[in-house]
Design a protein around this motif. Sequence first.
Motif, PDB file in Angstrom:
ATOM      1  N   MET A 199     -12.511 -41.232  14.621  1.00 30.77           N
ATOM      2  CA  MET A 199     -12.901 -39.938  14.093  1.00 30.77           C
ATOM      3  C   MET A 199     -12.233 -38.855  14.928  1.00 30.77           C
ATOM      4  N   GLN A 200     -11.477 -38.000  14.287  1.00 26.74           N
ATOM      5  CA  GLN A 200     -10.886 -36.836  14.933  1.00 26.74           C
ATOM      6  C   GLN A 200     -11.901 -35.703  14.840  1.00 26.74           C
ATOM      7  N   ILE A 201     -12.488 -35.310  15.975  1.00 27.13           N
ATOM      8  CA  ILE A 201     -13.542 -34.300  15.963  1.00 27.13           C
ATOM      9  C   ILE A 201     -12.941 -32.902  15.888  1.00 27.13           C
ATOM     10  N   THR A 202     -13.396 -32.135  14.905  1.00 32.48           N
ATOM     11  CA  THR A 202     -12.949 -30.764  14.716  1.00 32.48           C
ATOM     12  C   THR A 202     -13.462 -29.901  15.860  1.00 32.48           C
ATOM     13  N   THR A 203     -12.594 -29.075  16.431  1.00 33.28           N
ATOM     14  CA  THR A 203     -13.028 -28.174  17.497  1.00 33.28           C
ATOM     15  C   THR A 203     -13.537 -26.874  16.879  1.00 33.28           C
ATOM     16  N   VAL A 204     -14.403 -26.212  17.613  1.00 27.67           N
ATOM     17  CA  VAL A 204     -15.003 -24.962  17.153  1.00 27.67           C
ATOM     18  C   VAL A 204     -14.744 -23.882  18.197  1.00 27.67           C
ATOM     19  N   ARG A 205     -14.167 -22.776  17.756  1.00 28.13           N
ATOM     20  CA  ARG A 205     -13.978 -21.617  18.635  1.00 28.13           C
ATOM     21  C   ARG A 205     -15.266 -20.808  18.619  1.00 28.13           C
ATOM     22  N   ARG A 206     -15.723 -20.450  19.813  1.00 27.58           N
ATOM     23  CA  ARG A 206     -16.946 -19.655  19.958  1.00 27.58           C
ATOM     24  C   ARG A 206     -16.608 -18.370  20.702  1.00 27.58           C
ATOM     25  N   VAL A 207     -16.931 -17.236  20.095  1.00 26.55           N
ATOM     26  CA  VAL A 207     -16.754 -15.928  20.718  1.00 26.55           C
ATOM     27  C   VAL A 207     -18.146 -15.366  20.978  1.00 26.55           C
ATOM     28  N   VAL A 208     -18.432 -15.043  22.245  1.00 26.48           N
ATOM     29  CA  VAL A 208     -19.748 -14.543  22.640  1.00 26.48           C
ATOM     30  C   VAL A 208     -19.589 -13.117  23.138  1.00 26.48           C
ATOM     31  N   THR A 209     -20.452 -12.231  22.652  1.00 25.03           N
ATOM     32  CA  THR A 209     -20.412 -10.840  23.094  1.00 25.03           C
ATOM     33  C   THR A 209     -21.532 -10.552  24.081  1.00 25.03           C
ATOM     34  N   GLY A 210     -21.375  -9.465  24.794  1.00 25.33           N
ATOM     35  CA  GLY A 210     -22.381  -9.007  25.751  1.00 25.33           C
ATOM     36  C   GLY A 210     -22.086  -7.559  26.091  1.00 25.33           C
ATOM     37  N   HIS A 211     -22.492  -7.153  27.274  1.00 26.86           N
ATOM     38  CA  HIS A 211     -22.283  -5.768  27.713  1.00 26.86           C
ATOM     39  C   HIS A 211     -21.647  -5.747  29.092  1.00 26.86           C
ATOM     40  N   ASP A 243     -20.737  -3.383  32.691  1.00 25.24           N
ATOM     41  CA  ASP A 243     -21.579  -2.609  33.598  1.00 25.24           C
ATOM     42  C   ASP A 243     -21.902  -1.213  33.075  1.00 25.24           C
ATOM     43  N   ASN A 244     -21.113  -0.725  32.124  1.00 25.01           N
ATOM     44  CA  ASN A 244     -21.350   0.597  31.547  1.00 25.01           C
ATOM     45  C   ASN A 244     -22.127   0.520  30.235  1.00 25.01           C
ATOM     46  N   GLY A 245     -22.546  -0.694  29.853  1.00 22.80           N
ATOM     47  CA  GLY A 245     -23.307  -0.850  28.622  1.00 22.80           C
ATOM     48  C   GLY A 245     -22.468  -0.942  27.368  1.00 22.80           C
ATOM     49  N   HIS A 246     -21.159  -1.066  27.517  1.00 24.18           N
ATOM     50  CA  HIS A 246     -20.273  -1.181  26.367  1.00 24.18           C
ATOM     51  C   HIS A 246     -20.218  -2.634  25.875  1.00 24.18           C
ATOM     52  N   ALA A 247     -20.119  -2.794  24.562  1.00 24.72           N
ATOM     53  CA  ALA A 247     -20.000  -4.121  23.970  1.00 24.72           C
ATOM     54  C   ALA A 247     -18.646  -4.720  24.325  1.00 24.72           C
ATOM     55  N   VAL A 248     -18.668  -5.953  24.832  1.00 19.56           N
ATOM     56  CA  VAL A 248     -17.449  -6.643  25.225  1.00 19.56           C
ATOM     57  C   VAL A 248     -17.566  -8.119  24.874  1.00 19.56           C
ATOM     58  N   VAL A 249     -16.433  -8.795  24.841  1.00 21.71           N
ATOM     59  CA  VAL A 249     -16.415 -10.247  24.703  1.00 21.71           C
ATOM     60  C   VAL A 249     -16.606 -10.831  26.102  1.00 21.71           C
ATOM     61  N   VAL A 250     -17.627 -11.676  26.256  1.00 21.45           N
ATOM     62  CA  VAL A 250     -17.882 -12.298  27.560  1.00 21.45           C
ATOM     63  C   VAL A 250     -17.395 -13.744  27.603  1.00 21.45           C
ATOM     64  N   ALA A 251     -17.137 -14.318  26.426  1.00 18.33           N
ATOM     65  CA  ALA A 251     -16.598 -15.677  26.377  1.00 18.33           C
ATOM     66  C   ALA A 251     -15.846 -15.851  25.064  1.00 18.33           C
ATOM     67  N   ASP A 252     -14.716 -16.508  25.145  1.00 20.76           N
ATOM     68  CA  ASP A 252     -13.924 -16.856  23.969  1.00 20.76           C
ATOM     69  C   ASP A 252     -13.330 -18.217  24.286  1.00 20.76           C
ATOM     70  N   ASP A 253     -13.937 -19.258  23.731  1.00 20.58           N
ATOM     71  CA  ASP A 253     -13.549 -20.598  24.140  1.00 20.58           C
ATOM     72  C   ASP A 253     -13.674 -21.594  23.004  1.00 20.58           C
ATOM     73  N   ILE A 254     -13.137 -22.762  23.247  1.00 18.32           N
ATOM     74  CA  ILE A 254     -13.310 -23.896  22.356  1.00 18.32           C
ATOM     75  C   ILE A 254     -14.446 -24.715  22.957  1.00 18.32           C
ATOM     76  N   VAL A 255     -15.449 -25.001  22.152  1.00 15.03           N
ATOM     77  CA  VAL A 255     -16.616 -25.713  22.650  1.00 15.03           C
ATOM     78  C   VAL A 255     -16.354 -27.206  22.659  1.00 15.03           C
ATOM     79  N   ASP A 256     -16.522 -27.812  23.810  1.00 21.35           N
ATOM     80  CA  ASP A 256     -16.421 -29.259  23.963  1.00 21.35           C
ATOM     81  C   ASP A 256     -17.828 -29.844  23.920  1.00 21.35           C
ATOM     82  N   GLY A 257     -17.909 -31.128  23.982  1.00 16.69           N
ATOM     83  CA  GLY A 257     -19.218 -31.768  24.126  1.00 16.69           C
ATOM     84  C   GLY A 257     -19.847 -32.186  22.824  1.00 16.69           C
ATOM     85  N   ALA A 258     -19.072 -32.510  21.822  1.00 14.95           N
ATOM     86  CA  ALA A 258     -19.646 -32.995  20.572  1.00 14.95           C
ATOM     87  C   ALA A 258     -20.413 -34.288  20.824  1.00 14.95           C
TER      88      ALA A 258
END
Length: 177
Positions: A1-13, A15-30
Amino acid sequence: MQITTVRRVVTGHDDNGHAVVVADDIVDGAFHRPGRPVALTDLWSIASVPVTGSGENEPKQDSFSLAPPQNGVLFRVVQFDPEPPGTRNRTDGAEVFAGMGAGGNHVASRHPYMHRTETVDFAIVLQGSITMLLDQEDVELSAGDVVIQRGTNHAWSNRSAETCLVAFTLVDARLDP
């Protein structure tokens, strides 16, 4: 089985309270077991709601649970490869669910992988098609279809020749049968 990878983009804030991307990765661990055409990739877990603070609740990849934490929420993508011939004749359903720490969720029924969880699940078919089996009926689903699964007995069967991807949000619940 070739496991499909999933890109995950996580937002946060920042130090100035501005919306930013805090993580942009391919999730492992299926979570995948040999001989089973299914792979589950947990993308995010919330220990309880409402969420407080920064909401740092990334799932632990060293363990797997079929259900979300008590009072919590779990977001995952499940890859269903085509179901091999003879699957309905298999007798290892209880063993498969026990291997996921969910032996009590298995339901002996018309499909070896019928199960029930104490959750309300929101499912969106992202790619391909899948058959949802209930106690006495089958429901054909395809990309774009949505299911709200409210703690009922069910199994999933990919009867097509193509891989199917389904995004699930599982919410802990206390449901009556």
